[in-house]
Design an enzyme around this catalytic site. Sequence first.
Site, PDB file in Angstrom:
ATOM      1  N   HIS A  91       0.771  -1.180   0.164  1.00 32.89           N
ATOM      2  CA  HIS A  91      -0.072  -0.058  -0.255  1.00 32.89           C
ATOM      3  C   HIS A  91       0.876   1.434  -0.173  1.00 32.89           C
ATOM      4  CE1 HIS A  91      -3.229   2.645   0.737  1.00 32.89           C
ATOM      5  NE2 HIS A  91      -2.968   3.172   1.862  1.00 32.89           N
ATOM      6  N   SER A  92       0.576   2.189  -0.888  1.00 35.63           N
ATOM      7  CA  SER A  92       1.187   3.417  -0.763  1.00 35.63           C
ATOM      8  C   SER A  92       2.784   3.171  -1.264  1.00 35.63           C
ATOM      9  CB  SER A  92       0.940   4.255   0.201  1.00 35.63           C
ATOM     10  OG  SER A  92       1.404   5.764   0.150  1.00 35.63           O
ATOM     11  N   MET A  93       3.656   3.666  -0.547  1.00 31.06           N
ATOM     12  CA  MET A  93       5.083   3.561  -0.515  1.00 31.06           C
ATOM     13  C   MET A  93       5.148   1.934  -0.878  1.00 31.06           C
ATOM     14  SD  MET A  93       8.403   4.254   1.694  1.00 31.06           S
ATOM     15  CE  MET A  93       8.262   2.985   2.587  1.00 31.06           C
ATOM     16  N   ALA A  95       3.541  -0.126  -2.184  1.00 32.23           N
ATOM     17  CA  ALA A  95       3.225  -0.636  -3.718  1.00 32.23           C
ATOM     18  C   ALA A  95       4.556  -0.497  -4.453  1.00 32.23           C
ATOM     19  CB  ALA A  95       1.933   0.190  -4.033  1.00 32.23           C
ATOM     20  N   SER A 118      -1.645  -0.880  -4.071  1.00 32.05           N
ATOM     21  CA  SER A 118      -2.924  -0.191  -3.366  1.00 32.05           C
ATOM     22  C   SER A 118      -2.692   1.287  -3.135  1.00 32.05           C
ATOM     23  CB  SER A 118      -3.181  -0.873  -2.176  1.00 32.05           C
ATOM     24  OG  SER A 118      -4.164   0.004  -1.419  1.00 32.05           O
TER      25      SER A 118
END
Length: 248
Positions: A91-93, A95, A118
Amino acid sequence: MTTSDLWVRRYHPRPDAPVRLVCFPHAGSSAPYYLPVSANAGPGVDVLSVQYPGRQERRNEPLVDDLHELAARCTDAVLPWLDRPFALFGHSMGATVAFEVARRLTAMSREPLHLFVSGRRAPSRLRDEDVHRRDDAGIVAEMQSLSGTDTRVFDDEDLLRSVLPVVRNDYKAAETYVYTEGEPLHCPVTVFTGHDDPKVSVEEADAWRGHTTGPAVLHVYDGGHFFLARHQAAVLAVITGSMTPAAV
């Protein structure tokens, strides 16, 4: 203690599961963020969560502010666990870390069966961001605006003081990341995003399909950057459904 022991957390071991899911935390976060995923993934998925240096029991280790270096070290750490089909989720970083780990593993002929990403724009889509250069008040404002941090953190000065260097470091890693052109992945890529996420537009999320020759699917949910909190069950159902023996 081995490198793998330092980096990998396995909260609910499922040694007989046919597939593994390796999870990468977002900026400022740590391995326990994926405890709910580990608990609810079901008997068919053995969930691993990566613990980056500089947080919790690794708090005395130097932080890593270069995302390429972080991905390289994560790759080394997860290699001993790739004794069965596996997928990556971030998720975020996280990802982008998962993507870079997937690239490195593919170069070793160990490509994942699926990449789940994500809350992050495609690696090839750049933004000029400088949160990591702000003063502490500016970083706190960013954290509060995204609504992904327990509000009790902001009321505890000592805790906040310990968290801020980690958040600043991870924002630097994410914001200074530069995508390097290379061969696309071949595995399926599934993308999750929040419709009102200020950190990534739906178009930027959809651009992930340009990073694989395999199928790519985009799921858009109500909510902002941490839409996962509201849609965790739905996202997990997509992930586990894509990792069943039939899907594999």
